[in-house]
Each structure stands twice: as C-alpha cells, then as structure tokens.
Design an enzyme around this catalytic site. Structure first.
Site, mmCIF file in Angstrom:
data_model
loop_
_atom_site.group_PDB
_atom_site.id
_atom_site.type_symbol
_atom_site.label_atom_id
_atom_site.label_comp_id
_atom_site.label_asym_id
_atom_site.label_seq_id
_atom_site.Cartn_x
_atom_site.Cartn_y
_atom_site.Cartn_z
ATOM 1 N N ILE B 140 0.699 0.899 2.424
ATOM 2 C CA ILE B 140 -0.479 0.301 1.782
ATOM 3 C C ILE B 140 -1.746 1.101 2.074
ATOM 4 O O ILE B 140 -2.846 0.674 1.753
ATOM 5 C CB ILE B 140 -0.680 -1.180 2.189
ATOM 6 C CG1 ILE B 140 -0.917 -1.321 3.690
ATOM 7 C CG2 ILE B 140 0.496 -2.027 1.735
ATOM 8 C CD1 ILE B 140 -1.436 -2.694 4.084
ATOM 9 N N GLU B 141 -1.588 2.250 2.699
ATOM 10 C CA GLU B 141 -2.761 3.115 2.887
ATOM 11 C C GLU B 141 -2.546 4.421 2.105
ATOM 12 O O GLU B 141 -2.684 4.439 0.902
ATOM 13 C CB GLU B 141 -3.012 3.333 4.390
ATOM 14 C CG GLU B 141 -3.363 2.000 5.077
ATOM 15 C CD GLU B 141 -3.764 2.153 6.549
ATOM 16 O OE1 GLU B 141 -4.590 3.006 6.864
ATOM 17 O OE2 GLU B 141 -3.233 1.385 7.387
#
Lengths: 361, 361
Positions: B140-141
């Site tokens: 999610i980064e």
C-alpha cells in the site's frame, strides 16, 4: 636528426590537419549558419508583456508549483507530473491524478515550455498563464472544486498573502486564481535548459562531434526541422500526427507496456470539432528528449530510436537507415541540457492554518 | 540641570535594568542548565558505525530518495510522503500509496529521524537502514514486488551502478537492496534542522523570548520532557498512548476531517503481541512540530494547541490552563528549524534504459 624527422612529420601532420580542419570548418560553418536560421538562440527567460517575469513572482510561483494544497487530496502538486528532478516529466505513458485517475495523455515537460505557441497537446490554452489554470481544476488531475477553492486555500495562509502582495504590488486584492496561474507561469518562463547544442549555435562548432553534426544535418535534410525548429526545437506549431497514415498503426508495434493502449485520440478536433484538426497535436519541444520518454501524446513508445523512426515514417513518409537513426539520436542527445540552479532548489512551504480547507481523498 | 536629572534617571534605570537582568540571567542560567541536561546538542550528522555516512553515499541516497522508480507505478518516491519541501511530511492524516491506498498511520518526518531509537510508529525497524527497506515493498506504499525488483531497476541504469561503486567502494557487487537502504539512510542521517532553540542551548539565552522560555520551563515542569527529550526532543522511547484513558476518546472531539476515523490502532502490540505493548507507540520528535501537522499516529488532531492538551491529559493526567498551552506552543515553535541546504537541492535523476522495468499502475 631523429628530432628533425619527428619535427618534419609533425609539421606535415599539422599542415594536413589544418587543411582538413579548414575543409571541415567550411562544412561546419555552413551547418552552423543553417542551424542558426532554424533554431535561433535560447534566452534565459521567455517573458510575457501581459505577465512580466519578476523575481518575486518567480519565487512565489515556485512555491505554488510545489504546493500539493492546490490539489483536493493535498497530495498532488504541479511537480508530481512535471517533476523538475526528472526533466520536467513523470516518465509515465500518461499521468496519474486524483484518486489514481489515469489521464488520457502524456505529461509534456515544463522545461522550455514557454516557447510553445499554444499549450497542452491539443493546444487548448494560449499560453502558460492559461495552461496553469487547467490541471488544478481537472477532476482527474488535482481536482479542486473551483477557482474560489484555490483562492480560499491560499488566502488562509498569511505567508502566501504577503508574497502575493509583493509579487503583484499594485493590486488591491492580489490573491486571485489568475494571479496563482500567473506566478506559476512566471516561474515556468525561467525554466530553460541550455545544452551543448547551444554552445554549437554560439559558434563553437567543436561542441558537437562528427556524428552529432551529421545527425543535425540529417535532422535538417530529412525534414524533421520543418516542424521541430525554433529555440525549443519544437513547440511552434500544431500538426497532424500521421500524415502518411494512422499514427496508431505506426506506433502499435512499439507499445511495450502491459496496460491497455489508449483509445485513438482525436487531438485538436476535440477542441474545435473541425475536420482539419482531426489527429492534430502540438509539436513538442525536443530539448531533453533523451530524458522525457515515453514518447508521443499517448506515451506509447519508449525508445528514442523507435520514436525517430515512427516520426520519419508517419510525418515524412521516409524509412530512415539505421545509420541515419543513430546519427539523429546522437544529435538529439546534445539537446539534453542543464536545468537552471533555482529550478532544482526546493522551496520551504508555509504552514496551513485552522482556516485552510482539509485534504479530501 | 535638566541634563543631570535625565542623566540621574538614566543611571537609575540602567542600574535597575542591570539588577533585573542579573536576576533574569540567574533564572535563565538555571533553565539553560536544565535544558542542556535534557536535550544535549544537535549534531549535523548522526552517524552509524555499521553504515558510515560518506559524501558519496549521501549523494546517491538523495537520488534514490527522490526516485519514483523505486515504486511499482513509477510515481511514488520516498519524498512523496516525506516531502522535504514541507518539513519531511505530507501533512495528510495518513498517507496515500500505490493505487491510492490509504495507509493506516501518519507519515513521520524524515528530518531529525536519525535520532529515533527505533523506526516506524510501532518501532518495528531498529534504525533508518532497516526502515528504508519497508515502504518500497509495502503493497500500500511503493509496492515493488520484491527486493530483487528494486535491484533490477537500479542495475538497469548505468549511472546508478557507477554511483553505487563509488558509495560502496570495497564491494564486488554493490547494487544490493541492503545498500539501496543504506544509501537512503546515510542521506537521512544528514537531515538535522537546527533552530532558535539550539542557539539557546549553545548559551544565547536571548535567543528565546520570555514567553518561549516560560513555555520551555512549563514543558519541563509539567512533565512533557519526561518523554520528549534528547537532541530531537523525542524519538528516544516507546510509550503507551493513553496512560490515563483510551487515546481515541481523548482525540475524538478534535477530529475535524470528513473521512472515517481510523480504527483503534493497537500500536506495538501488533508487532510483539505482548499485553504491555498495547497502544504503545514511538514518542515522535517535536522538532518542526509546528509544521508537521496533523498530529499523532493517526493524524487525528490538526491544531498544535489541541495536541498539547490531549498529550497533557492522556499522558500526564493534567488539564493545562490556556496560558500554559500558549506558552508551551510558543516554545514548541522555537523548534522550527532550517533544513540543511543540500536537503533542498533536487538531484537530477539518471535515465531509464531499455532494460528498466516499465511502470505498472
């Protein structure tokens, strides 16, 4: 004795060299003269009488250029897609915006963009001052709801209000959407990137090597310079992409990305709805083209060699030889320039206040 | 005659002033001595014997820090969430990552982060060298698929390979995932931001005004400095958020964002599964805290005044007076520092090649 022979040899070599150098100089002078006619000189600043470039405006404009608060999410700034650390582009086929929207077109470089006679691939803005007002409000880019929202955000930050007063000293209410765009545009008007090619244009014909000069000559003779001319080596006109046939057929075989190809883009036609504007796009600058891949309005082609081939074929109906392609690419790489120092100095952004609208994402 | 009276008055005033100055100086000296014990001095570089900071590593690390090719999409760099132009943060409650994933926690500032005894809010990395390896692979980064993918990308760019050779001169195969992280960490170890408070700590007691000194004294006396100490004014320990009661009840009334509140975060418990680590988080640095809003691991509180009140209540069981809050905030603002010059100079990133994996988004 030995010394004399060596000396004689040296003199001979030097004389021979001088004759060659003269011949070469003659050829070079001709090329230089042609190139000067075609490309002129690159100024440091491209001023606009309607928005004179001042130090105060440039400083403010740089801050706004980097400020993600001009986006709804608080994440995206001008620099997100026109990244000054990577020659003013994002190196993506097409850009990513608000809530990961995938835009329809490739982000053009901000460097040397002040030379474009119109802005955007479809020429829908007349200059940088008009262009800068687009992405901030575009729902798939920075996505602010309205010009008033941008003004509200800036007015909530006292340091910005002061900087606007200084940048627009004779205005009663200087924080306006027009002035936000004017400050950004003033900054952009200072983003020229002189390169080795400019050394050549100034008269130092040794600034380019033989292959690069051959590439320049080929670039001119083949016809590339018919569109890619002026100080930015492009940006001066709008031309149909695919003069000799559909551009999407010419580029298809080079598409390497495992993502759906963009649908056919009608170009300027979408703006004017005139038949003659079908598939018409702005001719991009070729300055820093080595660094601003992938190429074309749809970012469909990643290799500069391939892009040169496609252009020659679709625009000029010519199949270039491998050598011609290599030479042209060698020349194009001499257009890789140096961003001005201030462009690479990050501003420190002023703080939000309780009045600053919160990010929405 | 008139002159004499005026002269006498002046002498009297000066004597009185001198006495007051002496008293004040005595008080100031005491405060200074206490502050020096609590906070020490801020070095320019926080070195790591396991990863010595060198010029070559710092230069390379800065490029990697800004390089979005360390993300799957080619859009996100370290600087996206830890923006050097906005005091090393994104000023969002929690960060936005790959494909607009909304992360669970607030991005801590990269400035002065080398002082943290552990990294991440939950302390799951022991130092910056370990920390830097996290976000690049976090789905999610930056969302790269593997360490090998990062190495593949860097190795495809000859300029980077050269820079790695220079930065890690005694290694046969210097482009490794560990070294990518080491270079980034070396850069981060140079990101200290000296401020007016450091002038005070050096002995210039006039560097802070009376309110700021009162704020510092209150900050110490109330107990804030129990956790927020050391050169970074924090970062030295992990502490339960909500000593006197659930933190989410204390912060709830300050949540102003029209987005769902983050669920209750168990903090370090998620890493260790030990009862005593429930709701335990790293004590953040307070340097530049004026600029690194919104506050806490969930970015739930936007106003520094509110954050100070919440801290005093939840951690120390104290209801501060308005004056105490104002004074502490005045002191905290003296921690707003100046980023080192090189931190604000953007690198120019080297080009991708045909071997560089294409962005995926």
């Amino acid at each position: 004795m030995k010394k004399k022979v060596v000396g004689g040899l040296l003199v001979g070599l030097m004389l021979g060299g001088a004759v060659y150098a003269q011949k070469s100089a003659g050829k070079d002078d001709e090329l230089l003269a042609t190139a000067r006619q075609l490309f002129g000189t690159l100024p440091e600043v491209v001023d606009n009488p309607q928005n004179p470039v001042t130090k105060e405006k440039v400083q403010l404009g740089k801050m706004l250029y980097h400020d993600p608060r001009l986006s709804k999410s608080g994440l995206i700034s001008c620099n997100t897609c026109h990244n000054l650390a990577s020659y003013g582009v994002d190196n993506l086929p097409t850009s990513i915006g608000h809530r990961w929207s995938i835009g329809p077109r490739n982000a053009p470089t901000v460097y040397n963009s002040a030379f474009n006679v119109v802005q955007f691939w479809d020429g829908r803005a007349k200059d940088l001052e008009e262009q800068a007002k687009g992405p901030i409000l575009n729902p798939i880019e920075m996505a602010l709801d309205s010009p008033e929202e941008a003004v509200k955000r800036i007015k909530s930050i006292p340091e910005y209000v002061e900087l606007f007063k200084k940048a627009f000293p004779n205005e009663k209410d200087p924080v306006t959407y027009d002035n936000i765009a004017k400050a950004i545009a003033a900054f952009e008007r200072t983003l020229q990137t002189p390169s080795r090619f400019d050394e050549f244009l100034k008269g130092n014909t040794n600034a380019l090597n033989e292959q690069e000069k051959r590439g320049l000559k080929t670039f001119i003779e083949v016809g590339c310079a018919g569109c890619h001319n002026g100080p930015a080596v492009g940006g001066r006109m709008m031309v149909k992409f695919g003069v000799t046939g559909p551009y999407w057929e010419a580029t298809r075989k080079f598409v390497t990305l495992d993502k759906p190809t963009q649908p056919v883009d009608v170009g300027r036609y979408a703006v004017t709805h005139k038949e003659e504007d079908l598939y018409v796009f702005k001719v991009p600058t070729l300055r820093n083209v080595e660094k601003t891949y992938p190429y074309f309005h749809d970012g469909s082609v990643w290799s500069l060699e391939d892009a040169v081939r496609v252009m020659a074929k679709t625009q000029l109906g010519k199949d270039l030889t491998d050598q011609q392609v290599k030479d042209i690419v060698a020349f194009l790489k001499t257009l890789t320039g140096t961003p001005p120092k201030h462009a690479l100095e990050l501003p420190v952004l002023p703080s939000s206040t309780a009045k600053t609208p919160k990010p929405q994402f």
